[in-house]
Design a protein around this motif. Structure first.
Motif, PDB file in Angstrom:
ATOM      1  N   UNK A 111      -3.226   3.904  -6.554  1.00 14.09           N
ATOM      2  CA  UNK A 111      -3.164   4.615  -5.278  1.00 14.09           C
ATOM      3  C   UNK A 111      -3.467   6.098  -5.499  1.00 14.09           C
ATOM      4  N   UNK A 112      -4.318   6.631  -4.603  1.00 15.58           N
ATOM      5  CA  UNK A 112      -4.781   8.018  -4.729  1.00 15.58           C
ATOM      6  C   UNK A 112      -4.782   8.727  -3.385  1.00 15.58           C
ATOM      7  N   UNK A 113      -4.550  10.039  -3.429  1.00 19.54           N
ATOM      8  CA  UNK A 113      -4.740  10.865  -2.261  1.00 19.54           C
ATOM      9  C   UNK A 113      -6.176  11.343  -2.174  1.00 19.54           C
ATOM     10  N   UNK A 172      -1.468  10.734  -7.374  1.00 17.58           N
ATOM     11  CA  UNK A 172      -1.656   9.304  -7.570  1.00 17.58           C
ATOM     12  C   UNK A 172      -0.322   8.623  -7.851  1.00 17.58           C
ATOM     13  N   UNK A 173      -0.267   7.315  -7.569  1.00 17.76           N
ATOM     14  CA  UNK A 173       0.950   6.539  -7.785  1.00 17.76           C
ATOM     15  C   UNK A 173       0.652   5.326  -8.649  1.00 17.76           C
ATOM     16  N   UNK A 174       1.588   5.014  -9.538  1.00 13.68           N
ATOM     17  CA  UNK A 174       1.428   3.890 -10.460  1.00 13.68           C
ATOM     18  C   UNK A 174       2.803   3.315 -10.805  1.00 13.68           C
ATOM     19  N   UNK A 175       2.845   2.108 -11.361  1.00 18.03           N
ATOM     20  CA  UNK A 175       4.137   1.492 -11.703  1.00 18.03           C
ATOM     21  C   UNK A 175       4.901   2.223 -12.801  1.00 18.03           C
ATOM     22  N   UNK A 184       0.817  -1.193   0.000  1.00 14.76           N
ATOM     23  CA  UNK A 184       0.000   0.000   0.000  1.00 14.76           C
ATOM     24  C   UNK A 184       0.854   1.248   0.000  1.00 14.76           C
ATOM     25  N   UNK A 185       0.355   2.257  -0.647  1.00 17.39           N
ATOM     26  CA  UNK A 185       0.988   3.575  -0.650  1.00 17.39           C
ATOM     27  C   UNK A 185      -0.049   4.577  -0.161  1.00 17.39           C
ATOM     28  N   UNK A 186       0.320   5.351   0.822  1.00 17.44           N
ATOM     29  CA  UNK A 186      -0.566   6.401   1.315  1.00 17.44           C
ATOM     30  C   UNK A 186      -0.083   7.749   0.790  1.00 17.44           C
ATOM     31  N   UNK A 187      -1.024   8.542   0.281  1.00  6.28           N
ATOM     32  CA  UNK A 187      -0.695   9.826  -0.326  1.00  6.28           C
ATOM     33  C   UNK A 187      -1.529  10.920   0.320  1.00  6.28           C
ATOM     34  N   UNK A 188      -0.870  12.014   0.687  1.00  5.02           N
ATOM     35  CA  UNK A 188      -1.563  13.137   1.303  1.00  5.02           C
ATOM     36  C   UNK A 188      -1.162  14.428   0.592  1.00  5.02           C
ATOM     37  N   UNK A 189      -2.146  15.082  -0.032  1.00  5.86           N
ATOM     38  CA  UNK A 189      -1.887  16.332  -0.746  1.00  5.86           C
ATOM     39  C   UNK A 189      -2.038  17.531   0.183  1.00  5.86           C
TER      40      UNK A 189
END
Length: 122
Positions: free
Chosen positions: A111-113, A97-100, A1-6
Motif C-alpha cells: 500500500x502506497x500514498x 507506505x504500509x506493510x505487514x 485495502x489501506x488508503x494513505x494520504x501524505x
C-alpha cells in the motif's frame, strides 16, 4: 485495502525542518508497519524510515539517521516523519507506505500514498 494520504511537503532552506504526515484509513491502522520512502528525479525509490505496528521498533537509512524521526499516532491513524537539518540531497518526492512488518524494499509494501514533494534549497 489501506488508503494513505501524505501532506506537509514544501520548500525549505538547507538546515531547516519539515514534518510530513501520512493519514491512513481503511483496514486497521495498527495491523501494519509504516514506512517512508523517497524518490529523487532520475533515481530509484529508496527507503528512508519505518516503524513497527506497535511503534516499538524503528529503522532508518544511514543517510538520515540522527536527522529524521518516524513516529505514529494511533488516535489519529497517522504516521509522521520529522525531518531536521535538511540538506539539498534530501530533495525528493516522499511516499508513505504500509506493510505487514518493517521492510526496506519497495516491493514488500503493498500500500502506497500519492507522495508529497520536499525541496531543500542551498
Amino acid at each position: 485495502q489501506v488508503q494513505l494520504v501524505e501532506s506537509g511537503g514544501g520548500l525549505v532552506q538547507a538546515g531547516g525542518s519539515l514534518r510530513l504526515s501520512c493519514a491512513a484509513s481503511g483496514r486497521t491502522f495498527t495491523r501494519y508497519a509504516m514506512g517512508w520512502f523517497r524518490q529523487a528525479p532520475g533515481k530509484e525509490r529508496e527507503f528512508v524510515a519505518a516503524v513497527s505496528w506497535s511503534g516499538g521498533s524503528t529503522s532508518y537509512a544511514d543517510s538520515v539517521k540522527g536527522r529524521f524521526t518516524i513516529s505514529r499516532d494511533y488516535a489519529k491513524n497517522t504516521v509522521y516523519l520529522q525531518m531536521n537539518s535538511l540538506k539539498p540531497k534530501d530533495t525528493a518526492v516522499y511516499y508513505c507506505a504500509a506493510a505487514p512488518a518493517i521492510y526496506t524494499y519497495t516491493s514488500q509494501y503493498p500500500y502506497w500514498g500519492q507522495g508529497t514533494q520536499v525541496t531543500v534549497s542551498s
